[in-house]
Write a protein that holds these residues in place. Structure first.
Motif, PDB file in Angstrom:
ATOM      1  N   HIS A 110       0.821  -1.216   0.000  1.00 46.31           N
ATOM      2  CA  HIS A 110       0.000   0.000   0.000  1.00 46.31           C
ATOM      3  C   HIS A 110       0.860   1.273   0.000  1.00 46.31           C
ATOM      4  N   THR A 111       1.943   1.263  -0.774  1.00 46.04           N
ATOM      5  CA  THR A 111       2.768   2.477  -0.941  1.00 46.04           C
ATOM      6  C   THR A 111       2.990   2.772  -2.427  1.00 46.04           C
ATOM      7  N   GLN A 112       2.068   2.337  -3.255  1.00 47.31           N
ATOM      8  CA  GLN A 112       2.170   2.623  -4.680  1.00 47.31           C
ATOM      9  C   GLN A 112       2.024   4.117  -4.912  1.00 47.31           C
ATOM     10  N   GLU A 166      -0.117   6.277  -2.229  1.00 49.13           N
ATOM     11  CA  GLU A 166      -0.835   5.519  -1.215  1.00 49.13           C
ATOM     12  C   GLU A 166      -0.059   5.596   0.094  1.00 49.13           C
ATOM     13  N   LEU A 167      -0.769   5.458   1.202  1.00 49.88           N
ATOM     14  CA  LEU A 167      -0.144   5.557   2.522  1.00 49.88           C
ATOM     15  C   LEU A 167      -0.320   4.255   3.284  1.00 49.88           C
ATOM     16  N   ALA A 168       0.789   3.772   3.855  1.00 53.28           N
ATOM     17  CA  ALA A 168       0.753   2.510   4.604  1.00 53.28           C
ATOM     18  C   ALA A 168       0.609   2.726   6.098  1.00 53.28           C
ATOM     19  N   GLY A 169       0.792   3.951   6.572  1.00 55.11           N
ATOM     20  CA  GLY A 169       0.689   4.217   8.002  1.00 55.11           C
ATOM     21  C   GLY A 169       1.899   3.712   8.770  1.00 55.11           C
ATOM     22  N   ARG A 170       1.906   3.950  10.074  1.00 54.82           N
ATOM     23  CA  ARG A 170       3.004   3.495  10.929  1.00 54.82           C
ATOM     24  C   ARG A 170       2.749   2.057  11.385  1.00 54.82           C
ATOM     25  N   VAL A 171       3.847   1.358  11.636  1.00 52.35           N
ATOM     26  CA  VAL A 171       3.742  -0.028  12.099  1.00 52.35           C
ATOM     27  C   VAL A 171       4.638  -0.220  13.320  1.00 52.35           C
ATOM     28  N   SER A 172       4.505  -1.355  13.963  1.00 52.17           N
ATOM     29  CA  SER A 172       5.246  -1.641  15.193  1.00 52.17           C
ATOM     30  C   SER A 172       6.616  -2.237  14.878  1.00 52.17           C
ATOM     31  N   LYS A 173       7.465  -2.280  15.891  1.00 54.81           N
ATOM     32  CA  LYS A 173       8.776  -2.911  15.770  1.00 54.81           C
ATOM     33  C   LYS A 173       8.628  -4.395  15.431  1.00 54.81           C
ATOM     34  N   ASP A 174       7.671  -5.062  16.056  1.00 55.42           N
ATOM     35  CA  ASP A 174       7.448  -6.481  15.781  1.00 55.42           C
ATOM     36  C   ASP A 174       7.038  -6.697  14.328  1.00 55.42           C
ATOM     37  N   SER A 175       6.216  -5.815  13.803  1.00 56.80           N
ATOM     38  CA  SER A 175       5.793  -5.931  12.412  1.00 56.80           C
ATOM     39  C   SER A 175       6.981  -5.778  11.473  1.00 56.80           C
ATOM     40  N   ILE A 176       7.882  -4.827  11.771  1.00 53.63           N
ATOM     41  CA  ILE A 176       9.062  -4.626  10.930  1.00 53.63           C
ATOM     42  C   ILE A 176       9.960  -5.857  10.964  1.00 53.63           C
ATOM     43  N   ARG A 189      -8.893   1.666   4.918  1.00 49.40           N
ATOM     44  CA  ARG A 189      -9.406   2.979   4.506  1.00 49.40           C
ATOM     45  C   ARG A 189      -8.883   3.423   3.147  1.00 49.40           C
ATOM     46  N   ASP A 190      -8.022   2.606   2.546  1.00 55.26           N
ATOM     47  CA  ASP A 190      -7.394   2.972   1.275  1.00 55.26           C
ATOM     48  C   ASP A 190      -6.809   4.388   1.373  1.00 55.26           C
ATOM     49  N   ALA A 191      -5.992   4.595   2.413  1.00 55.76           N
ATOM     50  CA  ALA A 191      -5.439   5.920   2.681  1.00 55.76           C
ATOM     51  C   ALA A 191      -4.491   6.351   1.562  1.00 55.76           C
TER      52      ALA A 191
END
Length: 706
Positions: free
Chosen positions: A213-215, A247-257, A271-273
């Protein structure tokens, strides 16, 4: 006698060529190459005369690899922290400027210019017009050293210089491609036609993005045309227009990274931000009058329109911004009591036009807007502001090679914000006068060794939109679609800082080096914090507050070394940049002496490179960053990381063919590139980070028809 003034030597070459016989066509190439060399050397000489730290970036070197954003332009620069936010927007921090502001639509803390004219306005610095392939060079004046540019920001000034007919090929095509669907194309042309020269470039790009979601895509044009009426009068008109859609992916957690580095924040996906920039326009003129051999007057006028369409939350925010800027700079060289003296008087002002403001609409009916149809208006805002600075400075040679710099700037700032629909909760209007003195010394022991020091003050006002989004007063129940949203702006004070700086630069057996130490006592620092997290029923809200006293201090070191050279074989060189950043509270009631979150304490970049006389080159590079605090309580940290990369390419000695292969993050390291801090996460792993790009392979080619 005119040689110290800008453009004089290229102009002399142009006159000589105009008088040359028609068959001497090859001299046109000599003129272009000579102009490129003298413009870069003139810029270097100007920066050497500043008693403080600076960076000069030649885009010729940068273009020998992927050039997707200004992260690539500002790489390997001591004192500069620039990281991608997952798209074109970067987090840029110099000496802790805008340290905690979220990377995105508007940068903060650095005064950004295009060709010596303002891009930054009261609303901040939008990124969509900063296409790096349009540039010839970039000049960075760190901290208070941006004084003569009219900058009073904590981070200083960055001036992006566009190519002109004097340093561009008559026709050039460039193509880049690589991992994650990345493609970029440009065609450009620049020529000198008698007293007139022009440059025009068309650029477009598209990419799928490393993270889901960063296209995104972009397309734009840059053009300028200059004309010399006579040896004493020249003018240049500029145009930049560009559209972007990310497109925006938003912030994620350390575990997700660590375990799912390409995953986006599920709320943003649902939300298709996105953040479409419908099209930003920058029109400008700069005219220079050479009054005599020792003085010149430069005028500037800018029109800047930059609308935004923010679709990242449950509501849609349509923002309209239009700025008008004017500048006037007078430079004079005299002899004062038998000593050489150089004086600069300057004025610049930027003002929002009356249409600046925004409207907010329901996009996804959730939370307080449940039951309201998409498109229902929630609020209307008004944003008004202006920044005006009058500055005067003098460089006086006290004894041979010892220069005293003195300066004083007066700044007037105005900020007004109001929620005008569904009702006005009370308009906030702030009008402030402030001042910024500056005293510095520089001494040239030899042409290869200079030391300097200065004491300076900086002033930075809040953005008008921050007065609303930082408010803790909300529309009560029964206010329709506006229920629960901020109703009344708050007042914020100007951020000020007093900075002491010592440094040295020069060249010796170890190479060309630059070393600076600074200490800034900051008052009312404008710090950002997430006050509401994005959830299935709420939008993210990031507010801004004036902090208790803080300290910014650090060391900035750069070294370019020639390690080995043989004329017939080639040379091996090493460039290094290290930045130590110690930013912390000073006896805060809640956080004591905690670090300010947002950027690493230690940041190191290096490249080892081999260049062959025939134009082939190969290099390996690294980037090392220490851990980053993600909240003001320092209860949780993003991990430290080390990245490795490599380049391989060919730059034709005739300056026509260029081709390269750029390998990024060879070990596929998983790391947090940027952090948007919280207040106190109590040791929990909250979604506050943007993952850095994983392993990537990029290739490019350009050809210049000369």
């Amino acid at each position: 006698m005119r040689s110290p003034l800008p453009f004089s030597k290229p102009f002399a070459v142009l006159v000589a060529l105009a008088c040359a016989p028609a068959e001497g066509i090859e001299l046109g190439q000599v003129m272009i190459q000579e102009s490129e060399r003298t413009e870069l050397e003139a810029a270097s000489e100007r920066l050497q005369q500043v008693p403080g730290a600076s960076n000069l970036i030649d885009l010729t070197r940068v273009e020998q690899g992927r050039v997707s954003s200004n992260q690539d332009v500002l790489a390997y620069q001591p004192g500069v922290y620039a990281q991608s936010a997952g798209n074109e927007g970067i987090k840029l921090s110099i000496r802790g400027s805008g340290i905690n502001r979220a990377p995105g639509s508007h940068g903060s803390g650095v005064f950004v210019m295009l060709d010596g004219l303002p891009l930054t306005g009261p609303g901040g610095t939008p990124y969509e017009l900063l296409e790096p392939l349009w540039l010839s060079r970039a000049e960075v004046l760190r901290g208070a050293n941006g004084f003569n540019k009219g900058s009073l920001a904590l981070g200083g000034a960055v001036d992006y210089i566009t190519r002109t007919g004097y340093d561009a090929a008559p026709l050039q095509v460039r193509y880049e491609m690589g991992s994650h669907g990345y493609r970029k194309r440009q065609v450009s042309s620049g020529q000198v036609l008698g007293d007139l020269d022009y440059y025009v470039a068309l650029t477009d790009s598209d990419y799928d993005g490393y993270q889901n979601h960063t296209q995104g895509n972009s397309q734009g044009i840059a053009a300028n045309v200059g004309y010399r009426f006579n040896p004493n009068l020249e003018t240049r008109f500029y145009l930049r227009y560009r559209e972007t859609d990310n497109e925006l992916a938003g912030r994620v957690s350390k575990d997700s990274i660590e375990h799912h580095p390409r995953a986006a924040n599920p709320v943003y996906v649902a939300r298709d931000a996105s953040r479409p920039q419908p099209g930003s326009t920058w029109l400008a003129n700069k005219t220079t009058f050479y009054l005599d051999d020792d003085s010149q007057l430069e005028t500037g006028l800018v029109y800047h329109d930059y609308p935004m369409d923010l679709r990242e939350g449950a509501n849609r925010l349509k923002v309209a911004y239009t700025d008008v800027s004017g500048s006037l700079n007078y430079h004079r060289r005299d002899t004062l009591f038998g000593h050489e003296s150089k004086t600069t008087l300057g004025w610049r002002t930027t003002k929002h036009l009356p249409n600046s403001g925004s409207s907010e609409f329901v996009r996804i009916p959730v939370g307080n807007t449940a039951g309201f149809a998409p498109g229902t208006k929630t609020r209307d805002f008004s944003y008004q502001g202006s920044d005006s600075a009058l500055h005067a400075s003098n460089d006086l040679e006290l004894v041979p090679d010892l220069w005293l710099t003195t300066g004083l700037a007066l700044i007037y700032t105005r900020r007004e914000s109001d929620v005008t629909y569904p009702a006005s909760g009370g308009k906030v209007s702030q009008h402030d006068w402030d001042y910024a003195p500056r005293v510095g010394l520089r001494y040239d022991f030899t042409p290869q060794l200079q030391v300097y020091g200065n004491i300076s003050r900086t002033v930075e006002p809040p953005h008008p939109w921050a007065l609303i989004w930082s408010s803790n007063r909300y529309f009560p129940a029964g206010s329709g679609a506006a229920t629960g949203l901020q109703s009344t702006p708050v007042e914020l004070q100007n951020q000020t800082a007093t900075t002491f700086e010592l440094g040295s630069r020069g060249e010796s057996a170890i190479g060309r080096w630059d070393l600076a130490w600074y200490y800034s006592a900051v008052r009312h620092e404008l710090l950002t914090v997430e006050t509401q997290t994005a959830t299935a029923t709420t939008s993210q809200i990031v507010g801004e507050v004036n902090a208790s006293p803080t300290v910014h201090q650090g060391i900035e070191a750069g070294l370019d070394s020639l390690l080995w050279e043989r004329a017939a074989v080639g040379k091996v060189s090493l460039r290094q940049a290290y930045t130590f950043s110690d930013f912390h509270y000073r006896d805060d009631d809640t956080f004591g002496d905690n670090r300010l979150p947002g950027i690493p304490r230690h940041y190191y970049q290096a490249e080892l490179r081999f260049d062959h006389p025939l134009g082939f080159y190969a290099g390996i590079n690294t980037q090392v960053a220490s851990k980053i605090a993600v909240d003001y309580a320092n209860s949780f940290y993003a991990d430290h990381y080390t990245l490795l990369g490599a380049t391989l390419g060919y730059a034709s000695p005739k300056h026509d063919w260029d081709t390269w292969l750029d390998l990024r993050n060879l070990t596929n390291k998983r790391y947090a590139a940027t952090v948007t801090p919280g207040y106190n996460d109590k040791g929990q792993d909250i979604a506050r980070s943007t993952p850095g790009e994983g392993f990537g392979v990029y290739a490019g080619v350009s050809y210049s028809f000369r």
